[in-house]
Design a protein around this motif. Structure first.
Motif, PDB file in Angstrom:
ATOM      1  N   GLY A  11      -1.449 -54.326 -27.480  1.00  0.00           N
ATOM      2  CA  GLY A  11      -2.031 -55.557 -28.043  1.00  0.00           C
ATOM      3  C   GLY A  11      -1.755 -56.567 -27.047  1.00  0.00           C
ATOM      4  O   GLY A  11      -1.408 -56.525 -25.873  1.00  0.00           O
ATOM      5  N   GLY A  12      -1.853 -57.929 -27.560  1.00  0.00           N
ATOM      6  CA  GLY A  12      -1.515 -59.191 -26.709  1.00  0.00           C
ATOM      7  C   GLY A  12      -2.484 -59.845 -25.830  1.00  0.00           C
ATOM      8  O   GLY A  12      -2.466 -60.388 -25.062  1.00  0.00           O
ATOM      9  N   GLU A  13      -3.727 -59.185 -26.094  1.00  0.00           N
ATOM     10  CA  GLU A  13      -4.954 -59.864 -25.273  1.00  0.00           C
ATOM     11  C   GLU A  13      -5.880 -60.340 -26.467  1.00  0.00           C
ATOM     12  O   GLU A  13      -7.232 -60.363 -25.993  1.00  0.00           O
ATOM     13  N   GLY A  14      -5.486 -60.794 -27.491  1.00  0.00           N
ATOM     14  CA  GLY A  14      -6.463 -61.370 -28.500  1.00  0.00           C
ATOM     15  C   GLY A  14      -7.405 -60.225 -29.254  1.00  0.00           C
ATOM     16  O   GLY A  14      -7.272 -59.063 -29.069  1.00  0.00           O
ATOM     17  N   ALA A  47       8.068 -66.289 -34.509  1.00  0.00           N
ATOM     18  CA  ALA A  47       8.864 -65.730 -33.384  1.00  0.00           C
ATOM     19  C   ALA A  47       8.862 -64.218 -33.035  1.00  0.00           C
ATOM     20  O   ALA A  47       8.592 -63.876 -32.214  1.00  0.00           O
ATOM     21  N   CYS A  48       8.923 -63.612 -34.362  1.00  0.00           N
ATOM     22  CA  CYS A  48       8.723 -62.348 -34.560  1.00  0.00           C
ATOM     23  C   CYS A  48       7.370 -61.719 -34.128  1.00  0.00           C
ATOM     24  O   CYS A  48       7.229 -60.783 -33.049  1.00  0.00           O
ATOM     25  N   GLY A  49       6.417 -62.422 -34.626  1.00  0.00           N
ATOM     26  CA  GLY A  49       4.969 -62.025 -34.256  1.00  0.00           C
ATOM     27  C   GLY A  49       4.793 -62.465 -32.800  1.00  0.00           C
ATOM     28  O   GLY A  49       3.725 -61.466 -32.259  1.00  0.00           O
ATOM     29  N   GLY A  50       5.257 -63.292 -32.172  1.00  0.00           N
ATOM     30  CA  GLY A  50       5.039 -63.892 -30.949  1.00  0.00           C
ATOM     31  C   GLY A  50       5.703 -62.549 -29.913  1.00  0.00           C
ATOM     32  O   GLY A  50       5.332 -62.614 -28.738  1.00  0.00           O
ATOM     33  N   CYS A  51       6.629 -61.989 -30.503  1.00  0.00           N
ATOM     34  CA  CYS A  51       7.406 -60.852 -29.584  1.00  0.00           C
ATOM     35  C   CYS A  51       6.586 -59.590 -29.942  1.00  0.00           C
ATOM     36  O   CYS A  51       6.396 -58.698 -28.758  1.00  0.00           O
ATOM     37  N   HIS A  52       6.320 -59.179 -31.047  1.00  0.00           N
ATOM     38  CA  HIS A  52       5.399 -57.951 -31.328  1.00  0.00           C
ATOM     39  C   HIS A  52       3.943 -57.740 -30.708  1.00  0.00           C
ATOM     40  O   HIS A  52       3.721 -57.011 -30.190  1.00  0.00           O
ATOM     41  N   THR A  53       3.498 -59.017 -30.570  1.00  0.00           N
ATOM     42  CA  THR A  53       2.196 -58.832 -30.014  1.00  0.00           C
ATOM     43  C   THR A  53       2.147 -58.446 -28.615  1.00  0.00           C
ATOM     44  O   THR A  53       1.310 -57.176 -28.471  1.00  0.00           O
ATOM     45  N   PRO A  54       2.817 -58.944 -27.654  1.00  0.00           N
ATOM     46  CA  PRO A  54       2.864 -58.397 -26.347  1.00  0.00           C
ATOM     47  C   PRO A  54       3.720 -57.190 -26.096  1.00  0.00           C
ATOM     48  O   PRO A  54       3.540 -56.403 -25.106  1.00  0.00           O
ATOM     49  N   TYR A  55       4.783 -56.949 -26.859  1.00  0.00           N
ATOM     50  CA  TYR A  55       5.813 -55.948 -26.476  1.00  0.00           C
ATOM     51  C   TYR A  55       5.953 -54.697 -27.623  1.00  0.00           C
ATOM     52  O   TYR A  55       6.847 -54.014 -27.541  1.00  0.00           O
TER      53      TYR A  55
END
Length: 308
Positions: A28-31, A280-288
């Motif tokens: 994930g992490g690419e929209g 903040a949790c979502g902001g880390c889960h998406t790319p990592y």
């Protein structure tokens, strides 16, 4: 036979709706990905006779495994069913060279970049994937981290002919052999996963308490969150992923701030910061964080730039 066919349809439909839709996007992490094309039911015979109508389309078909070419490639062919779940040509059909020449017009090449177990010769499989003209260079562009394992003569024979890049391969035991499964846990991954599974419920409970301006169980949930983000920071430091380390540190600092606000009865700011913590949790889960086809998750390491 009818009941078994219905079960196969249901399993493949579920795989397409879930796993197959995600197998084109590793992680994930690419929209948001572009909307997937619908899957068109067809037959191996129709695809072999009129491939131009299917190039670039997603298809599903059920056919017999005519030949196994390599670990990830096999041929399917339309055949009438016989007892035992096998498939065979009826009596009086061509044999020898005639049958071989006829098969070349009927068979369809299937490449399954992920195949957790081999398909069975002469048994039915249900396949779902995109149809393209067979071209090793185009397949390399289409399927990342896959190395074509056909011999040069076979690759030359099928060049320009239709190939299904399979995202789903369901065998006669109703098992999808093309599922992208996670690798075994390392000890540190298992420890982080066990801890982070407690973070979600703790975060939800903390938010409910703060929304109600209640301190009940807040200390326990804050302790779980602090432990989780501290362990996440340690994990990502070990992987030398500075951005993930910073995200974990920021989340931990936010929890400390919420702790002080609750202790001081500053519920308005505590509510704002609890909402920020969820983001903040979502902001880390998406790319990592990476989801696999069985629904499990693993930490996702950034891809290395070639030459580094």
């Amino acid at each position: 036979m009818l009941k078994k066919s219905l079960v196969t349809v249901l399993i493949v439909s579920a795989a397409i709706a879930g796993g197959a839709a995600q197998r084109g996007q590793r992680g994930g992490g690419e929209g948001a990905p572009p909307a997937a094309k619908p899957y068109v039911p067809t037959s191996a015979a129709s695809l072999a006779r009129n491939p131009d109508a299917f190039f670039g389309e997603n298809v599903t078909l059920t056919a017999a495994v005519e030949q196994i070419l390599s670990h990830s490639a096999f041929l399917v062919e339309q055949r009438p069913p016989v007892n035992g779940g096998s498939a065979a040509s009826p009596k009086g059909s061509p044999s020898g060279r005639e049958r071989e020449a006829s098969a070349e017009r009927r068979d369809v090449l299937v490449i399954a970049p992920i195949l957790n177990a081999p398909v069975d010769l002469d048994k039915y499989v249900t396949v779902a994937g995109e149809v393209m003209k067979f071209d090793p260079a185009e397949i390399a562009k289409k399927v990342r981290n896959y190395r074509l394992d056909l011999t040069p003569d076979v690759a030359e024979k099928y060049k320009g002919r239709p190939v299904i890049i399979a995202k789903v391969v369901v065998n006669g035991s109703m098992v999808d052999l093309a599922m992208r499964l996670p690798p075994p846990y390392t000890a540190e991954e298992k420890s982080l996963d066990d801890t982070m599974k407690k973070v979600g419920p703790a975060s939800a409970a903390l938010r409910a308490a703060v929304d109600a301006s209640k301190m009940e169980n807040s200390a326990d949930n804050l302790a779980i969150l602090k432990k989780g983000f501290t362990e996440a920071e340690t994990f990502w430091k070990g992987k030398s992923v500075a951005d993930a380390v910073k995200k974990a540190q920021d989340a931990r600092a936010l929890v400390d701030t919420i702790d002080r606000e609750i202790a001081g009865g500053d519920w308005d700011n505590a509510k704002k910061n609890v909402a920020s913590l969820n983001q903040a949790c979502g902001g880390c889960h998406t790319p990592y964080r990476e989801r696999f086809d069985d629904g499990s998750f693993r930490a996702k390491l950034p891809e290395k730039t070639p030459g580094r």
